[in-house]
Design an enzyme around this catalytic site. Structure first.
Site, PDB file in Angstrom:
ATOM      1  CG  HIS A 385      56.236  31.323  44.116  1.00 26.08           C
ATOM      2  ND1 HIS A 385      55.989  30.041  43.675  1.00 26.08           N
ATOM      3  CD2 HIS A 385      56.440  31.214  45.451  1.00 26.08           C
ATOM      4  CE1 HIS A 385      56.018  29.204  44.704  1.00 26.08           C
ATOM      5  NE2 HIS A 385      56.289  29.893  45.790  1.00 26.08           N
ATOM      6  CE  LYS A 573      47.201  29.035  32.215  1.00 30.66           C
ATOM      7  NZ  LYS A 573      48.282  28.323  32.872  1.00 30.66           N
ATOM      8  NE  ARG A 574      47.603  34.963  39.721  1.00 28.40           N
ATOM      9  CZ  ARG A 574      48.546  35.796  39.284  1.00 28.40           C
ATOM     10  NH1 ARG A 574      48.267  37.059  39.067  1.00 28.40           N
ATOM     11  NH2 ARG A 574      49.774  35.363  39.069  1.00 28.40           N
ATOM     12  CE  LYS A 579      48.901  33.381  35.901  1.00 30.97           C
ATOM     13  NZ  LYS A 579      49.890  32.295  36.001  1.00 30.97           N
ATOM     14  CB  THR A 682      51.017  23.890  39.519  1.00 29.07           C
ATOM     15  OG1 THR A 682      50.048  24.880  39.885  1.00 29.07           O
ATOM     16  CG2 THR A 682      52.322  24.163  40.256  1.00 29.07           C
ATOM     17  CE  LYS A 686      47.294  21.938  40.170  1.00 31.17           C
ATOM     18  NZ  LYS A 686      46.842  23.306  40.465  1.00 31.17           N
TER      19      LYS A 686
END
Length: 842
Positions: A385, A573-574, A579, A682, A686
């Site tokens: 991942h 998100k985390r 990110k 992901t 969504k």
């Protein structure tokens, strides 16, 4: 043969009858009214029997538990029938090992799957309760954190929906990661005791209890011409299993999530208690039970690392023992394990299962090394991942040797044999061999152990898999090219559209029927409706309704009033530097400065910027970025020049149930990770599914989203992955020079140190500033390349903003296209690919 066919036909007819019965459960039908009355009686009876109250005096919690138990009763009937069916004819089963399963709330999801949401809503209403309020009583299961755990949950849903036999296997954590509170802009970690009121949805299975052994020593002795290994002087932890049923949408298949709880074999040391040493009397019990106490204990110290390793071995040892005992109960040969068992390792956390199966096959079942290794190699598959080196787990070998002495011996032998093979392939190339070895520089590489042992290795997006093959694992790919596969991630449409966005789901069903809920390929039938003005208007009205609901949630929980007509720009998100939540923060500062410094030229279209994220407790920089975002919000939201134009909201304690509210309301989906860093994502799927347009880099699954929707229906910016990797290879960051020469960038970065957002705490954000313009301790400055991508990002944000401002009907057309083209990102499609290429389940 005729009898078998008759039985199959009967089962098929029964399944069709069940489906037809559920379709008849429509308001106004006799079946609906009969079912409603039955549910009312069941709930009323359970409230009386379990809580000693009449329904008139019951609160939401009592009614939730009574309703949940009523739903569970129905699921139990299907669960038992499905288990009996599987036992009658043994077949290959999947065991999906994952350190986390981010399940979300179960009640609404189960009601949706058994197709009884409306009848329960009606029954509860007649009893004086709201189904929506009752669902809010349920606590999100504290079994996962981010995308990894949510993916595992989606996979269990899709496996069940596709009628594939599977077990999820993990730990029954007593406390989740943490409950996030935002206090004065800072993240504060509070305990998340999600099990304090019990869990209606799991069932204890004491008959499957297993022992897990730690520490001790190994005695070697010859018996019958063979070396025998005996583990002695060990510490025992009891693994108690709890099973949760995993329902599928309109199907009789019910799979199982098995979670293990750690217990001590010793309840209390009465000798120590009677001496008055009460702490010592419970010491062993506490040391055992801490294993399943908390999800992701902090591991920036030795004790934390040791506890993480204990957790990993605890659940995989119990699981592998259980798998073998199940296999034996079917009277099957141990040599047939690969024909009936597929074990999938979700990221590196469960990798210790590989040497554990070797141990059990050799030490308990008497197999030779070669036979055991052959079985292991055909039984295990591995999903990677990440390409981030820090996320590819490594454990100190001396820790493994001490905690798991027999597994230490096995890992040393795997390493010895692999080094011989590597030396034959790369003779004399000691550097490469050391890099590829299972044990190197005193550490065992769990990724290299997977690459050595597993029959399949897959990435989770096309770009990610190519980077694995060409960069991260290129040497292993040169040896085992046949092992490497791509399995682009997906999300379950049942949870993330049908349940999370019921108004939009109803509109889609009106347009194309309801077949898309089970068959993702049918969603593309929505595409022509992008050119239907009446449909677009309905689509837009539903989005506005969802934004109004989210605005109310924000007002109730954050005390911030936001305009539902504004552009909802969402990054959920985390919290991690790659990110690039910080890049979004810099864009907000750019907008703020343009309005306050040059109001005559500024774009004043209202925007609401919504963040939701948790930072790991020990991740200093991530927690500092949360503080920075909240300080920006405090200034921007209260400045009279901007408070009616820009709003910044940080929603605390991000969870599945909160995400369901946000994805339905989002207009713009921020997927802005540094190209080459995000394996897949992901959240991007969504949000796309619910009609949000993506703004992002060519990273992870964004690449495939662009392929699906076309260049005109996505906002792409920034460097490509090969450019990023090329920059890293030079070891020269362009950011210090950009900071020195580009006054626009410098003015944004300087807000970290000039007091604009830190008030009197002038050095509060200095660590962020230094990492961008200098690097920390001589490291690569701005390692996630925010500054080189900044101007491209601002320009692309302006494009998105202008489209929303000037032509919302065209925006809506693009939004419908995004929903229609989301079919490829169904986890059903992902699971079909896994099964066809890796698992081969029937």
């Amino acid at each position: 043969m005729a009898n078998n066919t008759s039985k199959a036909e009967t089962q098929d007819k029964t399944a069709k009858n069940v489906a037809e019965y559920h379709r008849q459960l429509k308001p106004g039908t006799p079946e609906f009214d009969m079912k409603k009355d039955f549910i009312k009686d069941e709930i009323t009876g359970k409230v009386k029997r379990y809580f000693g109250k009449t329904i008139a005096k019951a609160g939401d919690m009592e009614v939730y538990r009574a309703a949940a138990l009523t739903i569970r009763d129905e699921i139990m009937e299907k669960w038992v029938s499905y288990q009996e069916k599987c036992e009658r004819k043994p077949q290959k089963e999947l065991y999906y090992l994952s350190f986390e399963f981010l399940m979300g709330r179960a009640m609404g999801n189960n009601l949706m799957n058994i197709m009884e949401t409306e009848v329960y809503k009606s029954a509860l209403k007649e009893l004086g309760f709201s189904l929506e309020n009752i669902e809010e009583v349920e606590t999100d299961a504290g079994l996962g954190n981010g995308g990894l755990g949510r993916l595992a949950a989606c996979f269990l849903d899709s496996l069940t929906n596709l009628d594939l036999p599977a077990f999820g296997c993990g730990i029954r954590y007593e406390y989740g990661l943490f409950k996030q509170k935002i206090v004065d802009g800072y993240q504060i970690e509070m305990p998340d005791p999600w099990l304090q009121s019990g869990n209606v949805w799991d069932i204890a299975r004491p008959e499957d209890t297993k022992e897990v052994h730690f520490n001790g020593r190994i005695i070697e002795k010859w018996e019958d011409g063979h070396m025998k290994f005996e583990h002695v002087d060990y510490n025992t932890v009891i693994a108690e299993p709890y099973d949760m049923p995993i329902t599928g949408f309109d199907t009789d298949t019910v799979n199982t999530l098995r979670l293990w709880k750690a217990c001590s074999p010793e309840i209390m040391n009465m000798t120590e208690f009677n001496r008055g040493d009460y702490a010592k009397a419970n010491e062993n019990k506490d040391l055992a039970e801490v294993i399943s106490k908390v999800l992701y204990p902090e591991d920036n110290h030795y004790e934390g690392k040791l506890l993480r390793l204990k957790q990993q071995y605890f659940f995989v040892s119990a699981t592998i023992q259980w798998i073998i005992s199940k296999h034996k109960q079917k009277n099957l040969s141990m040599f047939d394990i690969p024909e009936y068992v597929q074990i999938h390792i979700n990221d590196t956390h469960p990798t210790i299962a590989i040497p554990e199966l070797m141990r059990l096959l050799m030490d308990e079942e008497g197999m030779s090394w070669d036979d055991a290794w052959s079985i292991v190699g055909r039984t295990f598959a591995y999903t990677n991942h990440t390409i981030l080196c820090e996320a590819l787990e490594k454990w100190p070998m001396d820790m493994v040797d001490s905690l798991l002495p027999r597994l230490g011996q096995i890992i040393h032998e795997i390493d010895r044999r692999q080094r011989i093979a590597l030396n034959e392939r790369f003779p004399g190339d000691t550097g490469k061999i050391e890099y590829m070895a299972v044990i190197s520089r005193g550490q065992v590489s769990m990724a290299n152990l997977c690459l050595t042992a597993c029959h399949s290795v897959n990435g989770v997006a096309a770009l990610h898999t190519e980077i694995l093959k060409k960069e991260t694992f290129k040497d292993y790919y040169s040896i085992y090219p046949y092992k490497f596969k791509n399995m682009t991630n997906g999300v379950t449409f049942r949870r993330w559209l049908y349940k999370a966005n019921p108004e939009l789901s109803s509109l889609i069903c009106e347009a194309i029927g309801d077949g898309w809920v089970k068959d993702y390929t049918q969603l593309e039938n929505l595409l022509p409706f992008a050119d239907d003005k009446a449909f677009r208007d309905k689509f837009a009205k539903i989005k506005l309704n969802n934004k109004e609901k989210l605005a109310k949630y924000i007002l109730d929980h954050n005390g911030i009033t936001v305009d539902p007509a504004s552009l909802f720009d969402v990054q959920i998100k985390r919290l991690h530097e790659y990110k690039r939540q910080l890049l979004k923060a810099f864009h907000i500062i750019y907008r703020y400065k343009s309005i306050t410094e040059t109001p005559e030229n500024a774009n004043k279209m209202p925007e609401t910027f919504i963040f939701a994220a948790k930072a790991a407790p020990g991740y200093h920089m991530a927690k500092l970025i949360i503080k920075f975002i909240n300080n920006i919000a405090k200034v921007v939201n209260n400045d009279p020049r901007t408070k009616d134009i820009l709003k910044v909201v940080f929603i605390e304690n991000y969870s599945v149930s909160i995400a369901e509210k946000i994805v339905a309301a989002a207009n713009l989906s921020e997927q802005i990770s540094t190209a080459s860093k995000e394996a897949s994502g992901t959240g991007n799927m969504k949000l796309m599914l619910n009609g949000a347009l993506t703004i992002g880099t060519m990273d992870g699954a964004n690449v495939e989203i662009r392929e699906q929707v076309g260049d005109d229906n996505i906002f792409i910016f920034g460097m490509q992955s090969d450019e990023v990797l090329g920059l890293y290879s030079t070891n020269r960051s362009p950011s210090p020079e950009l900071y020195a020469t580009n006054m626009g960038i410098k003015s944004i970065v300087d807000t970290l140190i000039d007091g604009t957002f830190s008030g009197d705490e002038h050095n509060l954000f200095y660590d962020i500033y230094r990492s961008l313009v200098q690097g920390n301790n001589g490291s690569f400055a701005d390692p996630y390349l925010l500054l080189p991508d900044f101007e491209s990002y601002v320009h692309t944000c302006q494009q998105a903003n202008s489209l929303y401002k000037d032509n919302q009907d065209e925006w809506n057309r693009k939004a419908v296209i995004n929903t229609a083209k989301a079919g490829f990102f169904s986890s059903d499609r992902t699971i079909e690919s896994y099964n066809k290429e890796i698992w081969h389940l029937r």
